[in-house]
Design a protein around this motif. Structure first.
Motif, PDB file in Angstrom:
ATOM      1  N   THR A 313       6.283  -6.187  -3.556  1.00 51.18           N
ATOM      2  CA  THR A 313       5.163  -6.000  -4.493  1.00 51.18           C
ATOM      3  C   THR A 313       5.559  -5.113  -5.674  1.00 51.18           C
ATOM      4  O   THR A 313       4.700  -4.681  -6.436  1.00 51.18           O
ATOM      5  CB  THR A 313       3.946  -5.381  -3.778  1.00 51.18           C
ATOM      6  OG1 THR A 313       4.293  -4.081  -3.262  1.00 51.18           O
ATOM      7  CG2 THR A 313       3.473  -6.263  -2.643  1.00 51.18           C
ATOM      8  N   GLY A 318       9.214  -7.744  -7.629  1.00 47.30           N
ATOM      9  CA  GLY A 318       8.265  -8.641  -6.977  1.00 47.30           C
ATOM     10  C   GLY A 318       8.351 -10.074  -7.467  1.00 47.30           C
ATOM     11  O   GLY A 318       8.487 -11.023  -6.671  1.00 47.30           O
ATOM     12  N   ARG A 410       0.964 -11.132  -0.464  1.00 54.75           N
ATOM     13  CA  ARG A 410       1.755 -10.304  -1.393  1.00 54.75           C
ATOM     14  C   ARG A 410       1.903 -11.008  -2.739  1.00 54.75           C
ATOM     15  O   ARG A 410       1.905 -10.356  -3.788  1.00 54.75           O
ATOM     16  CB  ARG A 410       3.133 -10.032  -0.797  1.00 54.75           C
ATOM     17  CG  ARG A 410       3.204  -8.834   0.146  1.00 54.75           C
ATOM     18  CD  ARG A 410       2.600  -9.085   1.486  1.00 54.75           C
ATOM     19  NE  ARG A 410       2.547  -7.878   2.302  1.00 54.75           N
ATOM     20  CZ  ARG A 410       1.975  -7.827   3.501  1.00 54.75           C
ATOM     21  NH1 ARG A 410       1.418  -8.908   4.017  1.00 54.75           N
ATOM     22  NH2 ARG A 410       1.935  -6.706   4.174  1.00 54.75           N
ATOM     23  N   ASN A 414       0.643  -9.508  -6.307  1.00 58.56           N
ATOM     24  CA  ASN A 414       1.441  -9.440  -7.533  1.00 58.56           C
ATOM     25  C   ASN A 414       0.709 -10.044  -8.725  1.00 58.56           C
ATOM     26  O   ASN A 414       0.872  -9.592  -9.862  1.00 58.56           O
ATOM     27  CB  ASN A 414       2.776 -10.165  -7.324  1.00 58.56           C
ATOM     28  CG  ASN A 414       3.697  -9.435  -6.370  1.00 58.56           C
ATOM     29  OD1 ASN A 414       3.568  -8.230  -6.160  1.00 58.56           O
ATOM     30  ND2 ASN A 414       4.621 -10.155  -5.770  1.00 58.56           N
TER      31      ASN A 414
END
Length: 721
Positions: A313, A318, A410, A414
């Motif tokens: 992240t 990321g 995740r 992002n």
């Protein structure tokens, strides 16, 4: 009477009503299944009922009610899986569905599922449920995860504190399910009496107002089992409860007097009331959780998960990691599909197709019937299987493994900031991820978005997420036309990067269109929300592969075959029925040709997209058949070839003989991303919006963008090359 043991094949929960063929609507007892998102609630539902509802390791999976059933002690239990929600304040569609069912349907038992590793956070919802109903069973799920992290739970102490039965389970391993079934049955049949915890020791003006309002509600509606909760919602100004009071849904009473008293007390305490009640609920949840949990050394708790989350992240790493991971998924899909695609092509088209043609002639079928059955229906269906099955059989299990691992939330995390900057709701990232499986499911998933304005934005732009039916098209065209531009050793990597590029381009269009909509026809303030990242969980590889093949690959393939058969019939008819010495297909291709040339495509492709409106899965088979039938290509199906190898692939031979170039391939990939939703998604949009205007915008906007973008790309390509 005997109770299902829950472990053997015959007695396993879920083999009950479904095995006996009983009607779930005639069950003896109704059980509501509630819980926060991502606590394994759908896994519990599947384990108890035996239904194969897909379970994913990220929030927002269930946004409508699912029903199933199980049987124990000779009694039939209907299990209703409510949407996962963090609260029962009914500020979004999922909260309203969950709250209204518990409140108005009055289930015999409400089974609340919580995550053993996040008990304090989950108890907030548990305490809200206990305010509404006495008949509650608490299921502490994911005990295997708790043990893995060294967390111990005092189940008996928690049951004493909450005043309701508590059962520890690990539903994925079927641990504790027999006890859970027996406990639910005991509460439903009245053998176990619940005395639920409710905060009564608070002081202050807000709590004095709540006590006074509770007395008023009790006097006005003496048969109401949850007078304190109704009083709480009235003081909080809950419009839904106010309407229910006026409609007499809680019983006959003087609504005006009751609501006037609530308005008087609400004016007296103001905003302090809501804040104090919420503060008390969280404080109670924290205190009860701390009494029931024991953690290992805090310095070692979840350290590896935290380190991994910092990486995936990260603002720096990321997005690159996300791109590399999906590129690897596509590379494995493309390279892995080569051999099985060749086998299927050789079997269905290279060997079986001419045999069927000869067999039809030998038995004396009229030429038109033989052509309709073999050249139309069979060939379309065979091409669907040969083109789609291998990449789907590889891609969907890998994608499901990432989902079960917990990586997809995740990705949503992002993207959250970017959605906010685009004027959209952060939860749109979750509905977008659902759209990568199916756009219709992604549209339904927008119910988790509270704001009607932002939900409309998410619905209109969900089509920019490539769905199941469009992945094979992207992978096939990238393999045949993009990968060959690189050295053979890098062909798969280049093809994979091309698919990743189109996928990311779809995200860019989603942001751009959301930004435009939020500043024009759908202006408004951006909402805020909390996104919970679930723990990483080791995926059950064999089960995931099996369920993804059944739930996704075969379901999508079957849908493609169902639509391919009539589409093949239509294609053969329009390619053989003549008007003025030209077939209907040739007339249509000629009419669509100028627009196709402008877009860097051709009339065959545009006609194929019109025929394939019912399902994106049949676009490529339709293009292949129309190309063969309108271009006079001979010998198709007679030679062997590997579907994803460019040197001598029969699929590419058909397309290149039909006039395809690199520009055609690139613009087809773009138009596959930017075109109208399938008919199922269009119907779903109308059902969700109840608006012909918004449905038309959602259907026509992508088409307009597709025509514009492909035309600009074609113009630039012709100008420079």
């Amino acid at each position: 009477m005997s109770t299902a043991c829950g472990t053997c094949k015959e007695c396993a929960p879920g083999n009950g009503l479904r095995k006996l063929g009983l009607d779930v609507d005639k069950a003896d007892f109704v059980v509501a299944l509630a819980g926060n998102p991502n606590v394994g609630k759908s896994t519990v539902f599947n384990a108890l009922t035996g239904l194969r509802q897909h379970t994913g390791n990220w929030p927002g999976k269930t946004v409508v009610r699912a029903e199933g059933a199980f049987q124990t002690e000779g009694r039939d239990f209907k299990l209703v899986d409510l949407p996962g929600t963090y609260s029962l304040l009914a500020r979004s569609a999922d909260e309203e569905v969950a709250r209204d069912f518990i409140l108005f349907a009055k289930p015999d038992v409400t089974l609340v599922v919580v995550d053993a590793t996040r008990l304090e956070r989950n108890l907030n919802l548990v305490l809200q449920v206990l305010e509404i109903t006495d008949r509650v069973v608490l299921c502490i799920n994911l005990m295997d995860e708790a043990r893995r992290h060294g967390i111990t739970v005092d189940v008996e102490g928690l049951a004493r504190d909450l005043g309701v039965p508590v059962v520890a389970t690990a539903a994925r391993q079927r641990e504790g399910l027999a006890e859970l079934v027996a406990t639910v049955a005991s509460v439903a049949m009245g053998r176990t009496e619940c005395r639920p915890y409710r905060s009564r020791d608070a002081s202050g003006e807000a709590h004095e107002a709540l006590r006074e309002m509770t007395s008023v509600v009790t006097a006005a509606l003496p048969s109401l089992p949850n007078a304190r909760w109704v009083a709480l919602r009235l003081l909080d100004g809950d419009d839904h409860v106010i309407r229910a009071i006026r409609a007499g849904e809680f019983g006959e009473t003087s609504a005006d007097g009751l609501l006037a008293k609530a308005e008087e007390l609400r004016w007296k305490v103001g905003q302090e009331f809501h804040d104090k009640i919420v503060e008390t609920t969280y404080a109670d949840a924290g205190r009860i959780a701390r009494r029931s949990l024991a953690y290992p050394d805090a310095s070692s708790r979840f350290q590896w998960e935290r380190r991994l989350d910092k990486l995936v992240t990260s603002r720096i790493w990321g997005f690159p990691l996300m791109g590399l991971l999906f590129a690897a998924v596509f590379w494995i899909t493309i390279t892995g599909a080569n051999v099985p695609s060749g086998w299927l092509y050789d079997l269905f088209i290279g060997w079986l197709y001419p045999l069927l043609q000869t067999a039809g002639q030998n038995v004396g079928l009229p030429w038109w019937l033989n052509g309709l059955l073999v050249d139309g229906i069979y060939l379309a269906t065979a091409w669907v299987v040969a083109v789609m099955l291998p990449p789907m059989a590889i891609f969907f299990p890998i994608f499901t493994l990432l989902e079960d691992l917990g990586y997809l939330p995740r990705v949503a995390f992002n993207l959250d900031t970017l959605f906010k900057r685009a004027g959209a709701h952060g939860k749109q990232a979750l509905s977008m991820m659902m759209g990568y499986g199916c756009n219709a499911a992604g549209v339904v998933a927008t119910r988790i978005i509270d704001s009607p304005r932002e939900r409309l934005i998410a619905i209109i732009t969900n089509n920019f997420a490539l769905c199941n039916g469009r992945w094979p098209t992207q992978i096939l065209i990238a393999s045949l036309f993009i990968g060959v531009l690189a050295p053979p050793a890098l062909a798969g990597v280049v093809s994979a990067m091309a698919v990743v590029g189109v996928t990311l381009l779809g995200v860019v269009f989603m942001f751009g269109v959301s930004w435009v909509l939020s500043r024009t026809v759908l202006r408004g303030e951006v909402s805020t929300f909390s996104l919970e990242l679930p723990p990483y969980r080791p995926p059950r590889v064999l089960q995931t592969i099996y369920t993804s093949l059944i739930d996704r690959t075969l379901v999508v393939l079957w849908r493609a075959v169902v639509f391919a058969a009539p589409a093949g019939c239509v294609i053969w008819l329009v390619s053989n029925v003549r008007v003025d010495n030209l077939t209907l297909a040739e007339h249509a291709v000629e009419w669509l040709g100028p627009l196709g040339w402008l877009m860097g495509l051709n009339g065959v492709i545009l006609l194929a997209y019109i025929i394939a409106i019912p399902a994106n899965e049949i676009v490529i088979p339709t293009v292949l058949m129309l190309t063969v039938l309108t271009s006079g290509i001979s010998g198709v199906g007679a030679g062997a070839g590997v579907m994803f190898e460019a040197e001598d692939a029969s699929t590419k031979v058909v397309l290149t003989q039909g006039g395809w170039t690199l520009l055609t391939a690139v613009n087809l990939m773009l138009f596959s991303l930017l075109h109208n939703p399938c008919s199922t998604t269009i119907y779903t949009i109308y059902k969700e919006t109840r608006s012909a205007k918004w449905t038309a915008l959602a259907a026509l906007l992508p088409v307009g963008l597709g025509i514009l973008v492909t035309s600009l790309v074609a113009l630039a390509a012709r100008w420079f090359f």
